[in-house]
Write a protein that holds these residues in place. Structure first.
Motif, PDB file in Angstrom:
ATOM      1  N   VAL A 208      32.388  38.809  56.792  1.00 39.22           N
ATOM      2  CA  VAL A 208      33.491  38.208  56.037  1.00 39.22           C
ATOM      3  C   VAL A 208      34.793  38.267  56.858  1.00 39.22           C
ATOM      4  N   VAL A 209      34.944  39.332  57.642  1.00 43.79           N
ATOM      5  CA  VAL A 209      36.121  39.448  58.526  1.00 43.79           C
ATOM      6  C   VAL A 209      36.098  38.312  59.553  1.00 43.79           C
ATOM      7  N   ALA A 210      34.932  38.057  60.144  1.00 41.62           N
ATOM      8  CA  ALA A 210      34.820  37.036  61.203  1.00 41.62           C
ATOM      9  C   ALA A 210      35.246  35.673  60.674  1.00 41.62           C
ATOM     10  N   GLY A 211      34.922  35.411  59.420  1.00 39.74           N
ATOM     11  CA  GLY A 211      35.242  34.106  58.842  1.00 39.74           C
ATOM     12  C   GLY A 211      36.733  33.866  58.697  1.00 39.74           C
ATOM     13  N   MET A 212      37.520  34.904  58.768  1.00 42.88           N
ATOM     14  CA  MET A 212      38.973  34.745  58.563  1.00 42.88           C
ATOM     15  C   MET A 212      39.774  34.979  59.834  1.00 42.88           C
TER      16      MET A 212
ATOM     17  N   LEU B 169      42.314  43.649  61.164  1.00 42.94           N
ATOM     18  CA  LEU B 169      41.028  42.930  61.141  1.00 42.94           C
ATOM     19  C   LEU B 169      41.153  41.522  61.726  1.00 42.94           C
ATOM     20  N   GLY B 170      42.286  41.242  62.358  1.00 37.04           N
ATOM     21  CA  GLY B 170      42.427  39.963  63.071  1.00 37.04           C
ATOM     22  C   GLY B 170      42.980  38.830  62.238  1.00 37.04           C
ATOM     23  N   VAL B 171      43.467  39.141  61.036  1.00 34.41           N
ATOM     24  CA  VAL B 171      44.071  38.102  60.191  1.00 34.41           C
ATOM     25  C   VAL B 171      45.592  38.229  60.332  1.00 34.41           C
ATOM     26  N   GLN B 172      46.275  37.127  60.595  1.00 32.23           N
ATOM     27  CA  GLN B 172      47.736  37.202  60.661  1.00 32.23           C
ATOM     28  C   GLN B 172      48.258  37.309  59.227  1.00 32.23           C
ATOM     29  N   SER B 173      49.154  38.240  59.028  1.00 37.46           N
ATOM     30  CA  SER B 173      49.626  38.393  57.652  1.00 37.46           C
ATOM     31  C   SER B 173      51.075  38.840  57.602  1.00 37.46           C
ATOM     32  N   ASP B 174      51.807  38.293  56.663  1.00 40.46           N
ATOM     33  CA  ASP B 174      53.192  38.703  56.429  1.00 40.46           C
ATOM     34  C   ASP B 174      53.432  38.858  54.943  1.00 40.46           C
ATOM     35  N   TRP B 175      54.529  39.566  54.654  1.00 36.48           N
ATOM     36  CA  TRP B 175      54.847  39.880  53.260  1.00 36.48           C
ATOM     37  C   TRP B 175      56.338  39.615  53.027  1.00 36.48           C
TER      38      TRP B 175
ATOM     39  N   ILE C  57      57.853  28.615  55.264  1.00 38.46           N
ATOM     40  CA  ILE C  57      56.936  29.653  55.761  1.00 38.46           C
ATOM     41  C   ILE C  57      55.579  29.024  56.059  1.00 38.46           C
ATOM     42  N   ASP C  58      55.162  29.213  57.291  1.00 41.43           N
ATOM     43  CA  ASP C  58      53.897  28.611  57.699  1.00 41.43           C
ATOM     44  C   ASP C  58      52.733  29.535  57.306  1.00 41.43           C
ATOM     45  N   CYS C  59      51.676  28.979  56.759  1.00 41.12           N
ATOM     46  CA  CYS C  59      50.510  29.814  56.405  1.00 41.12           C
ATOM     47  C   CYS C  59      49.301  28.931  56.121  1.00 41.12           C
ATOM     48  N   ASP C  60      48.114  29.544  56.196  1.00 41.67           N
ATOM     49  CA  ASP C  60      46.903  28.856  55.730  1.00 41.67           C
ATOM     50  C   ASP C  60      46.701  29.130  54.249  1.00 41.67           C
ATOM     51  N   ILE C  61      47.046  30.366  53.876  1.00 40.75           N
ATOM     52  CA  ILE C  61      46.881  30.754  52.467  1.00 40.75           C
ATOM     53  C   ILE C  61      48.151  31.444  51.987  1.00 40.75           C
TER      54      ILE C  61
ATOM     55  N   LEU D 200      39.273  39.234  51.557  1.00 41.16           N
ATOM     56  CA  LEU D 200      38.824  38.342  52.640  1.00 41.16           C
ATOM     57  C   LEU D 200      37.805  37.329  52.117  1.00 41.16           C
ATOM     58  N   ALA D 201      36.892  37.797  51.267  1.00 45.92           N
ATOM     59  CA  ALA D 201      35.883  36.877  50.712  1.00 45.92           C
ATOM     60  C   ALA D 201      36.573  35.801  49.863  1.00 45.92           C
ATOM     61  N   LEU D 202      37.609  36.216  49.156  1.00 44.91           N
ATOM     62  CA  LEU D 202      38.365  35.269  48.330  1.00 44.91           C
ATOM     63  C   LEU D 202      39.062  34.223  49.203  1.00 44.91           C
ATOM     64  N   TYR D 203      39.719  34.683  50.272  1.00 44.72           N
ATOM     65  CA  TYR D 203      40.425  33.741  51.151  1.00 44.72           C
ATOM     66  C   TYR D 203      39.427  32.740  51.753  1.00 44.72           C
ATOM     67  N   ARG D 204      38.303  33.279  52.186  1.00 46.29           N
ATOM     68  CA  ARG D 204      37.315  32.429  52.860  1.00 46.29           C
ATOM     69  C   ARG D 204      36.797  31.369  51.892  1.00 46.29           C
ATOM     70  N   ASP D 205      36.520  31.829  50.702  1.00 42.89           N
ATOM     71  CA  ASP D 205      36.028  30.911  49.668  1.00 42.89           C
ATOM     72  C   ASP D 205      37.090  29.860  49.353  1.00 42.89           C
TER      73      ASP D 205
END
Ligand code: UDP
Length: 416
Positions: free
Chosen positions: A31-35, A66-72, A123-127, A408-413
């Motif tokens: 699931v990590v790889a998918g994101m 885990l290799g996901v770019q993330s900001d808050w 703000i740029d993002c995929d999700i 992660l599973a939620l984001y991927r889905d």
């Protein structure tokens, strides 16, 4: 309107994997790889105080590890108390209070959310992940082309109809809506959008340290809590839903049998989005004054709050979480992780964590709460056994890596 929270903490991914059971590691890696390389941005009301801030402070560095770019980002407190007073009313109405929000108040909510939406567009993002009602509308208005998720962290099982109706179109504008409990899901939201999973606690932060009771009691002695005599603790913001007055009522009954018992209500006032806390605190302080051996902790006064709260959870002879309504209640899992069987109120979020009579107790009245406190004080061997079960429950269900995998599973889905 939005302020970025700077997080420089780095976590090594192998530390995360230590808390993933060996038979689940392959699925987790998958699931990590998918994101990998995707960008996920989280928005909530406040950077300190309250469970969501506690979660995001850990979630962002976990995702990065885990290799996901993330900001808050959080809502700039400069939007003013008027906005947070309205959102506090909305929060209370969603938890079941019959609270009327005036047209003027809805306008304040809409205007601030429109400005937040303008900031979100930059703000740029995929999700985009929006937490709780404060920025809910902004997320619905902004980034129409992006994948958007709304997290509802509160108990909406008996949400007040007029307020729910007003917010429902914004909620259904999201691609996914996440609740911490099936009972909180409303029929109006298409089932295909709904996901249910609970929050969790981060075992890697100092707040979750297990320290011997005697050491924790010595630490608390600096703040006026005696080192001797039974200690009852509730760690919770001063909020009517956490029912601190009910704890005091029960504690008075405990004092009949155990006159040297002490009660600590630990509810430091950190959150910027809860202007009502001071009035709840004042009500509680007025009642507490009339009984001996009750310590209230509200004003931060330069105290290291996570450390103090961690010590209080470790020092307690009985941990209480007397909530009437609670989306989840991280403080329950935190105490369970520290081998404390928690005596919880009837809130769904609390009941979700405690198996009555096995790793804690669920109570409905002050009398019952008093009886269970006295039971734990009088039966240290049973308390120890229940505490061990509590630790296992927290390890199996309420630790961060499980929640991160669910995210992660939620984001991927969502990206599919
Ligand atoms: N907390 C704390 N000190 C306090 C009050 C609360 O450290 O004086 C922490 C508590 O330990 C937990 C979080 O704030 O980590 C509150 O989250 P929870 O889900 O229990 O309740 P919420 O405040 O979100 O309703």
């Amino acid at each position: 309107m939005l302020k970025k929270i700077l997080i420089d903490k780095e976590i090594k991914s192998r530390r995360i994997f230590r808390f993933v059971p060996p038979n689940r590691r392959a699925a987790f890696r998958n699931v990590v790889a998918g994101m990998h390389g995707k960008r996920v941005v989280h928005i909530n009301a406040t950077g300190i105080g309250g469970g969501v801030a506690v979660i995001l402070r850990s979630l962002v560095p976990y995702l990065r590890a885990l290799g996901v770019q993330s900001d808050w980002y959080v809502i700039d407190p400069a939007v003013g108390d008027d906005f947070f007073t309205v959102t506090n009313k909305i929060h209370n109405a969603l938890q079941g209070g019959r609270i009327r929000i005036t047209a003027h108040e809805w306008k304040i909510y809409r205007d601030v959310n429109r400005s937040i939406a303008d900031d979100l567009e930059k703000i740029d993002c995929d999700i985009l992940v929006i937490h709780d009602p404060q920025p809910l509308l902004a997320g619905a208005l902004a980034h129409r082309d992006k994948h958007k998720i709304f997290f509802s962290h509160i108990d909406t099982s008996a949400a007040y109809g007029p307020v729910w109706k007003k917010l429902a179109p914004a909620i259904t504008a999201y691609k996914r809506v996440v609740f911490s409990n099936r009972a909180f899901v409303h029929a109006g939201i298409p089932q295909s959008k709904v996901r249910v999973f609970t929050p969790a606690i981060d075992p890697l932060i100092p707040k979750q340290t297990v320290v011997p009771r005697a050491r924790a009691r010595r630490y608390l002695a600096r703040f006026g809590i005696p080192t001797r005599g039974p200690l009852v603790v509730q760690v919770s913001r001063f909020d009517v839903w956490k029912n601190p007055l009910g704890v005091i009522e029960a504690f008075r009954l405990v004092q009949h049998a155990q006159p040297d018992a002490h009660l600590a209500l630990v509810g430091f006032n950190e959150a910027k989005d809860n202007p009502a806390a001071a009035s709840v605190y004042n009500d509680v302080a007025a009642v507490a004054k009339s009984a001996p051996h009750i310590s209230l902790f509200f004003h931060p006064h330069g105290i290291d709050i996570p450390r103090f709260s961690m010590m209080a959870q470790n020092a307690a002879d009985a941990v209480v979480q007397n909530s009437i309504k609670e989306g989840f209640g991280l403080s329950v899992s935190e105490a369970m992780w520290k081998r404390q069987p928690v005596i919880g109120g009837p809130a769904s979020g609390v009941r979700k964590q405690i198996t009555d009579g096995v790793d804690g107790f669920i109570v409905r009245t002050a009398e019952e709460l008093a009886r269970k406190i006295l039971f734990l004080l009088d039966h240290p061997a049973i308390k120890k056994k229940m505490g061990a079960a509590a630790r296992e429950k927290a390890r199996d269900h309420f630790l961060f890596p499980r929640m991160v995998r669910d995210h992660l599973a939620l984001y991927r889905d969502c990206l599919k």
